[in-house]
Design an enzyme around this catalytic site. Structure first.
Site, PDB file in Angstrom:
ATOM      1  N   GLY A 224      79.126  72.054  38.428  1.00 36.45           N
ATOM      2  CA  GLY A 224      80.106  72.061  37.355  1.00 36.45           C
ATOM      3  C   GLY A 224      81.098  70.929  37.502  1.00 36.45           C
ATOM      4  O   GLY A 224      80.731  69.757  37.674  1.00 36.45           O
ATOM      5  N   GLY A 227      80.892  68.170  40.524  1.00 27.37           N
ATOM      6  CA  GLY A 227      79.832  67.202  40.716  1.00 27.37           C
ATOM      7  C   GLY A 227      78.483  67.842  40.967  1.00 27.37           C
ATOM      8  O   GLY A 227      78.148  68.881  40.398  1.00 27.37           O
ATOM      9  N   ASP A 254      71.681  70.418  31.375  1.00 30.18           N
ATOM     10  CA  ASP A 254      70.412  69.886  30.891  1.00 30.18           C
ATOM     11  C   ASP A 254      70.476  68.358  30.809  1.00 30.18           C
ATOM     12  O   ASP A 254      69.519  67.666  31.162  1.00 30.18           O
ATOM     13  CB  ASP A 254      70.089  70.461  29.515  1.00 30.18           C
ATOM     14  CG  ASP A 254      70.195  71.975  29.483  1.00 30.18           C
ATOM     15  OD1 ASP A 254      69.933  72.612  30.524  1.00 30.18           O
ATOM     16  OD2 ASP A 254      70.568  72.521  28.434  1.00 30.18           O
TER      17      ASP A 254
END
Length: 316
Positions: A224, A227, A254
């Site tokens: 998130g 990194g 994605d």
């Protein structure tokens, strides 16, 4: 050509709100409609950056027709397999602060013939020269928890690497079977896979190497806002950048995977830097919009080899 396989695609409808008031009437100030599903998002991101891809997906009912039309409008080549059930529609509520509430529909129930047709469509792409296959997202009812195992085995028979981004029982089955080029869980999904909380960098590395030991080449763990980590059998890298104020986090993971795969011919640190740069660009866009080349800022990404294993993830 990177072929993505999304067994449970969706039409994603996002609504922008000032703040979500649960149990009250809420009024959106903007709406966004995008073709959705993790593999489809990977293909959309690749197309936006000029990379060859094709999305393989089941499609049924009015939303299935809309999904195919949206892909055509965005220039995403697709091989849609007709199914009798109806493609799902997902709803995302995005508050001005970036807080996101997502409601995902279950999707259609696939029959054995639908599953076979979907895998047959993938085999056509493999026979046409695909260089990489990506299996991504949840599985619809009827697909069987071994769907991604079958997909990886199919790719392996053609000598094509297979990447995977899923969670829960389908992830567990695929990891146990082995033979994957890369798996991309987030830290929570990886923790659920190994059955323990992941608090520090060393926890993530140990968990990822459990996956590697079962026959996966690399594990790309998205963290998130903190990194991402790339873990191989004998090396680990972390990459991240300055804090961002997100517009929407939906689909950012994605896009992170798409960036990693787009740089497949580069060394590990470069692939990780690309993944993080693509993901960072995605969170600054509304809904599940994907970044254009001008949105990427590789100079903002810092890569660290062998990060401190005792460092808390929240401190990265």
């Amino acid at each position: 050509m990177i072929v993505t396989v999304t067994p449970n695609p969706s039409v994603d409808r996002a609504l922008d709100l000032d703040a979500l008031a649960v149990g009250e009437v809420n009024r959106a100030h903007a709406t966004h409609v995008h073709p959705g599903g993790k593999g489809i998002n990977v293909s959309r991101a690749l197309v936006a950056q000029g990379h060859a891809t094709r999305a393989v997906l089941p499609a049924g009912g009015p939303d299935g027709e809309l999904l195919v039309r949206l892909l055509q409008e965005q220039g995403v080549p697709a091989r849609a397999v007709p199914v009798t059930g109806e493609t799902r529609s997902n709803i995302t509520l995005v508050e001005r602060t970036g807080v996101t509430t997502k409601v995902n529909a279950p999707g259609p129930r696939l029959g054995a013939a639908d599953v076979d047709a979907l895998l047959a469509a993938v085999e056509l792409e493999l026979a046409s020269g695909a260089r990489l296959v990506v299996g991504a997202g949840s599985l619809p009812r009827g697909a069987g928890e071994d769907f991604f195992v079958r997909l990886a085995a199919l790719a392996g028979r053609h000598g094509v690497p297979c990447a995977l981004d899923t969670s829960g029982a389908p992830l567990e089955a695929a990891v146990a079977a082995g033979g994957l080029a890369v798996v991309k869980p987030n830290d929570e999904e990886l923790g659920a896979l190994v059955g323990r909380d992941l608090v520090v960098v060393g926890d993530v590395v140990d968990a990822a190497r459990t996956v590697v030991a079962r026959g996966t080449h690399e594990v790309l763990v998205s963290l998130g806002a903190h990194g991402a980590l790339l873990v191989a059998a004998d090396a680990v890298w972390w990459a991240g950048g300055p804090p961002l104020v997100p517009a929407s986090t939906v689909g950012a993971g994605d896009t992170t995977l798409a960036g990693f795969l787009a740089a497949a011919d580069d060394d590990a640190p470069t692939r990780l830097a690309a993944a993080v740069a693509w993901g960072r660009a995605a969170v600054l866009l509304p809904g599940t919009a994907v970044p254009a080349p001008a949105d990427l800022h590789l100079d903002d990404v810092r890569v660290v080899e062998e990060p401190d294993p005792d460092l808390a993830l929240k401190e990265l």
